[in-house]
Design a protein around this motif. Structure first.
Motif, PDB file in Angstrom:
ATOM      1  N   THR A   1      36.343 -85.311-120.442  1.00 28.73           N
ATOM      2  CA  THR A   1      36.816 -84.894-121.761  1.00 28.73           C
ATOM      3  C   THR A   1      36.348 -83.472-122.028  1.00 28.73           C
ATOM      4  O   THR A   1      35.135 -83.201-122.041  1.00 28.73           O
ATOM      5  N   LEU A   2      37.296 -82.590-122.214  1.00 30.65           N
ATOM      6  CA  LEU A   2      37.025 -81.179-122.495  1.00 30.65           C
ATOM      7  C   LEU A   2      37.076 -80.962-124.002  1.00 30.65           C
ATOM      8  O   LEU A   2      38.063 -81.307-124.651  1.00 30.65           O
ATOM      9  N   ALA A   3      36.009 -80.392-124.557  1.00 34.89           N
ATOM     10  CA  ALA A   3      35.969 -80.078-125.986  1.00 34.89           C
ATOM     11  C   ALA A   3      35.893 -78.565-126.151  1.00 34.89           C
ATOM     12  O   ALA A   3      34.883 -77.945-125.810  1.00 34.89           O
ATOM     13  N   THR A   4      36.985 -77.977-126.635  1.00 42.47           N
ATOM     14  CA  THR A   4      37.043 -76.542-126.883  1.00 42.47           C
ATOM     15  C   THR A   4      36.959 -76.287-128.386  1.00 42.47           C
ATOM     16  O   THR A   4      36.983 -77.205-129.198  1.00 42.47           O
ATOM     17  N   HIS A   5      36.855 -74.995-128.749  1.00 48.77           N
ATOM     18  CA  HIS A   5      36.846 -74.606-130.160  1.00 48.77           C
ATOM     19  C   HIS A   5      38.283 -74.344-130.599  1.00 48.77           C
ATOM     20  O   HIS A   5      38.947 -73.437-130.076  1.00 48.77           O
TER      21      HIS A   5
ATOM     22  N   PRO B   1      39.034 -81.996-128.617  1.00 47.20           N
ATOM     23  CA  PRO B   1      38.827 -82.725-127.364  1.00 47.20           C
ATOM     24  C   PRO B   1      40.144 -83.084-126.686  1.00 47.20           C
ATOM     25  O   PRO B   1      41.138 -83.406-127.348  1.00 47.20           O
ATOM     26  N   SER B   2      40.146 -83.023-125.371  1.00 47.95           N
ATOM     27  CA  SER B   2      41.308 -83.459-124.589  1.00 47.95           C
ATOM     28  C   SER B   2      40.801 -83.965-123.245  1.00 47.95           C
ATOM     29  O   SER B   2      39.814 -83.470-122.714  1.00 47.95           O
ATOM     30  N   MET B   3      41.495 -84.974-122.701  1.00 44.23           N
ATOM     31  CA  MET B   3      41.122 -85.545-121.413  1.00 44.23           C
ATOM     32  C   MET B   3      41.956 -84.921-120.302  1.00 44.23           C
ATOM     33  O   MET B   3      43.149 -84.684-120.485  1.00 44.23           O
ATOM     34  N   LEU B   4      41.313 -84.665-119.171  1.00 46.61           N
ATOM     35  CA  LEU B   4      42.049 -84.092-118.058  1.00 46.61           C
ATOM     36  C   LEU B   4      41.288 -84.309-116.758  1.00 46.61           C
ATOM     37  O   LEU B   4      40.074 -84.501-116.761  1.00 46.61           O
TER      38      LEU B   4
ATOM     39  N   GLY C   1      32.305 -77.946-124.301  1.00 47.22           N
ATOM     40  CA  GLY C   1      31.567 -79.100-123.829  1.00 47.22           C
ATOM     41  C   GLY C   1      32.452 -79.892-122.892  1.00 47.22           C
ATOM     42  O   GLY C   1      33.683 -79.854-122.996  1.00 47.22           O
ATOM     43  N   PHE C   2      31.831 -80.603-121.962  1.00 45.49           N
ATOM     44  CA  PHE C   2      32.595 -81.407-121.014  1.00 45.49           C
ATOM     45  C   PHE C   2      31.843 -82.709-120.802  1.00 45.49           C
ATOM     46  O   PHE C   2      30.687 -82.714-120.374  1.00 45.49           O
ATOM     47  N   LEU C   3      32.493 -83.826-121.128  1.00 50.21           N
ATOM     48  CA  LEU C   3      31.872 -85.147-121.052  1.00 50.21           C
ATOM     49  C   LEU C   3      32.442 -85.924-119.873  1.00 50.21           C
ATOM     50  O   LEU C   3      33.658 -86.034-119.716  1.00 50.21           O
ATOM     51  N   VAL C   4      31.548 -86.482-119.069  1.00 44.14           N
ATOM     52  CA  VAL C   4      31.926 -87.313-117.924  1.00 44.14           C
ATOM     53  C   VAL C   4      31.234 -88.660-118.071  1.00 44.14           C
ATOM     54  O   VAL C   4      30.024 -88.723-118.327  1.00 44.14           O
ATOM     55  N   VAL C   5      32.000 -89.737-117.904  1.00 41.00           N
ATOM     56  CA  VAL C   5      31.488 -91.090-118.124  1.00 41.00           C
ATOM     57  C   VAL C   5      31.835 -91.969-116.923  1.00 41.00           C
ATOM     58  O   VAL C   5      32.920 -91.865-116.357  1.00 41.00           O
ATOM     59  N   ASP C   6      30.895 -92.830-116.561  1.00 40.49           N
ATOM     60  CA  ASP C   6      31.159 -93.850-115.557  1.00 40.49           C
ATOM     61  C   ASP C   6      30.705 -95.188-116.118  1.00 40.49           C
ATOM     62  O   ASP C   6      29.507 -95.470-116.193  1.00 40.49           O
ATOM     63  N   ALA C   7      31.652 -95.987-116.564  1.00 41.24           N
ATOM     64  CA  ALA C   7      31.363 -97.316-117.105  1.00 41.24           C
ATOM     65  C   ALA C   7      32.386 -98.287-116.547  1.00 41.24           C
ATOM     66  O   ALA C   7      33.318 -98.710-117.226  1.00 41.24           O
TER      67      ALA C   7
ATOM     68  N   GLY D   1      26.590 -97.658-119.476  1.00 42.90           N
ATOM     69  CA  GLY D   1      27.006 -96.874-118.321  1.00 42.90           C
ATOM     70  C   GLY D   1      26.336 -95.517-118.282  1.00 42.90           C
ATOM     71  O   GLY D   1      25.483 -95.186-119.102  1.00 42.90           O
ATOM     72  N   GLN D   2      26.728 -94.735-117.301  1.00 42.97           N
ATOM     73  CA  GLN D   2      26.216 -93.377-117.170  1.00 42.97           C
ATOM     74  C   GLN D   2      27.142 -92.394-117.876  1.00 42.97           C
ATOM     75  O   GLN D   2      28.363 -92.546-117.830  1.00 42.97           O
ATOM     76  N   ARG D   3      26.585 -91.379-118.490  1.00 40.48           N
ATOM     77  CA  ARG D   3      27.389 -90.293-119.023  1.00 40.48           C
ATOM     78  C   ARG D   3      26.572 -89.010-119.030  1.00 40.48           C
ATOM     79  O   ARG D   3      25.340 -89.046-119.138  1.00 40.48           O
ATOM     80  N   VAL D   4      27.279 -87.914-118.903  1.00 45.18           N
ATOM     81  CA  VAL D   4      26.640 -86.608-118.936  1.00 45.18           C
ATOM     82  C   VAL D   4      27.512 -85.665-119.749  1.00 45.18           C
ATOM     83  O   VAL D   4      28.729 -85.651-119.602  1.00 45.18           O
ATOM     84  N   THR D   5      26.872 -84.926-120.640  1.00 43.27           N
ATOM     85  CA  THR D   5      27.549 -83.917-121.445  1.00 43.27           C
ATOM     86  C   THR D   5      27.111 -82.548-120.964  1.00 43.27           C
ATOM     87  O   THR D   5      25.908 -82.234-120.963  1.00 43.27           O
TER      88      THR D   5
END
Length: 220
Positions: A19-23, A33-36, A67-73, A81-85
């Motif tokens: 998930t990409l979060a831009t201004h 936010p947008s997923m890609l 910001g960029f959010l990555v999740v593994d659940a 689950g795991q996630r990293v911002t």
């Protein structure tokens, strides 16, 4: 801080979508936010392929901080689950043959977008990251702490992939996507997997040994 060794790094190789979060430009200042899809670059940072017409691309041109959010659940339990911002700034990347070839190994369907000529590559310059791996396993890291070792060059990675792919030509459904000093990214019968080495491999000889173990486990 209580983060398992190299856990954020491996997570960035496990997920295919973030998930990409831009201004936002309009309405100004709001998170957008947008997923890609993304692929990890040789330094494990997310590389994205975006249309010049997309709203998030316009936002990045106006303000590259994101910001960029990555999740593994895999079981659907996001909180366990795991996630990293990731926090940093995205920069355009020249579409060299090496960059294109590596991205298409992870996302072969993206070739149809590249032929349109409207899509561009961007990679995140990482400033800080926060990893959460479940209760009690969380903390902040500086961007440089993600991986202190020098990455493999494109030539080194491609040579290893070609060598080990040739030696397993009869292993149907198996494909090597990427190799780094901490693990290998695989596709097995269409499903992406991360094979973590038992530790960092600082030289080609130790990488060879680790990849032999990986091949034995996945192609026998």
């Amino acid at each position: 801080m209580n983060i398992p060794a190299h856990a954020p790094l491996h997570l960035l190789h496990t997920a295919a979508v973030g998930t990409l979060a831009t201004h936002a430009r309009q309405p100004e200042g709001f998170p957008y936010p947008s997923m890609l899809p993304f692929a990890p670059d040789p330094r494990h940072r997310p590389t994205i392929l975006v249309s010049r017409l997309a709203e998030h691309t316009h936002n990045l041109h106006a303000d590259p901080r994101a910001g960029f959010l990555v999740v593994d659940a895999p079981d659907g339990d996001v909180l366990s689950g795991q996630r990293v911002t990731l926090l940093g700034a995205f920069e355009p990347v020249d579409p060299t043959p090496e960059v294109v070839r590596r991205y298409l190994r992870y996302h072969p369907d993206a070739e149809r977008y590249l032929v349109l000529g409207d899509f561009t590559f961007w990679t995140m310059r990482l400033e800080r990251l926060r990893y959460i791996g479940g209760f009690g396993a969380m903390g902040w890291l500086g961007g440089a702490e993600l991986d202190p070792l020098a990455p493999l060059s494109f030539d080194e990675e491609n040579a290893l992939i070609e060598e080990f792919s040739r030696s397993r030509v009869n292993a149907g459904g198996f494909q090597l996507l990427g190799i780094d000093r901490y693990g290998a990214d695989l596709k097995l019968d269409g499903v992406r997997n991360r094979f973590a080495f038992d530790g960092a491999k600082p030289d080609i000889e130790s990488l060879h040994s680790a990849l032999e173990v990986c091949m034995q486990r996945h192609t026998n």
